[in-house]
Design an enzyme around this catalytic site. Structure first.
Site, short mmCIF file in Angstrom:
data_model
loop_
_atom_site.label_atom_id
_atom_site.label_comp_id
_atom_site.label_asym_id
_atom_site.label_seq_id
_atom_site.Cartn_x
_atom_site.Cartn_y
_atom_site.Cartn_z
N GLU A 79 0.85 -1.20 0.00
CA GLU A 79 0.00 0.00 0.00
C GLU A 79 0.88 1.25 0.00
OE1 GLU A 79 -3.51 1.95 2.84
OE2 GLU A 79 -2.04 0.57 3.71
N LYS A 98 -9.70 2.58 -2.21
CA LYS A 98 -9.90 2.00 -0.89
C LYS A 98 -11.27 2.39 -0.32
CE LYS A 98 -7.44 1.60 3.56
NZ LYS A 98 -6.27 2.13 4.30
N CYS A 139 -5.43 -2.89 2.89
CA CYS A 139 -5.17 -2.76 4.32
C CYS A 139 -6.42 -2.89 5.20
CB CYS A 139 -4.42 -1.46 4.57
SG CYS A 139 -3.46 -1.45 6.13
#
Length: 255
Positions: A40, A106, A140
């Site tokens: 990331e 995300k 994540c």
């Protein structure tokens, strides 16, 4: 499919230095690789200073990804800070060897670090079709939200790229394993190592898990390129025999 997971320290908010580092690691891959996975925010580290380091869709990092994909004849994925339409995104690119691409923004922004104050949340679940594989892209903190990633599309590989700190690494290990078992798919998690500029330590634990929850690549704590080959046919045969996904709940996800 042959996959390479690259785990490394990151230079804080220094995209040229990070590109040079990953360029060297990618160039050292001498075997035939189909997919290369980076962490990331691999060009900057997990920073909230988006206005200082964000790039456009014509920026150097995205262009570099396209160049490396062509050079290695392999897809490359990892997330980059992107500015677009007066907003900032934690954007995970999936770049094909042809230079074509898809991306995932995300969905679950990490409010504990204030990510939701600086970045705009994505609104789409993204499944990439590559070499006959369905690949789901995740970043994540998304790992903590199993409903969003429930395997209703019958995808084959679930990818998580992260800057997950050492202090919560047990959750990373446990949840990656759970996502593999409950979705009957391969799961790859690629994390960073080293300290960031906020003094958070990262001990990696980049890993690859099969649909049984068994390690193909055990959690790694050192810098390196970790390579493995995945067999889709065996996974599909296991799904057919067990049919666990056939008993999954039906639901509608409102984004």
């Amino acid at each position: 499919m042959k996959i390479a997971l690259i785990q490394s320290d990151l230079v804080w908010e220094n995209a040229p230095a990070n590109r040079e580092n990953f360029d060297s690691k990618i160039n050292e891959i001498d075997s035939e690789i189909n997919l290369i996975v980076l962490p990331e925010m691999f060009s900057t580290g997990f920073t909230m200073n988006a206005s200082d380091v964000a790039e456009t869709m014509q920026g150097e990092t995205f262009e570099w990804m396209k160049l490396k994909a062509k050079q290695k004849n392999a897809a490359i994925t990892g997330s980059v800070i992107i500015t677009e339409n007066d907003a900032f995104y934690n954007r995970m690119f999936f770049v094909f060897p042809s230079g074509d691409f898809q991306y995932y923004d995300k969905r679950h922004l990490f409010s504990l670090a204030g990510e939701d104050q600086f970045y705009t949340s994505g609104t789409q679940k993204v499944i990439v079709d590559y070499l006959g594989w369905k690949i789901c892209l995740q970043i994540c903190y998304d790992l903590r939200f199993p409903v969003f990633v429930r395997n209703v599309e019958n995808y084959d590989l679930l990818l998580y790229v992260a800057n997950w700190p050492k202090v919560r690494i047990n959750a990373w290990d446990t949840l990656l394993n759970a996502r593999a078992i409950e979705n009957l798919c391969y799961v790859a998690g690629v994390n960073r190592i080293g300290f960031d500029d906020n003094d958070f330590e990262h001990n990696g634990h980049t890993q690859l898990i099969d649909y049984w929850g068994n390690y193909i690549i055990k959690p790694q704590e050192t810098q390196g390129v970790f390579v493995a080959e995945l067999d889709k046919n065996i996974m599909l045969e296991t799904r057919r025999k067990l049919n666990f996904l056939g008993d999954r709940d039906q639901f509608e996800l409102k984004l």
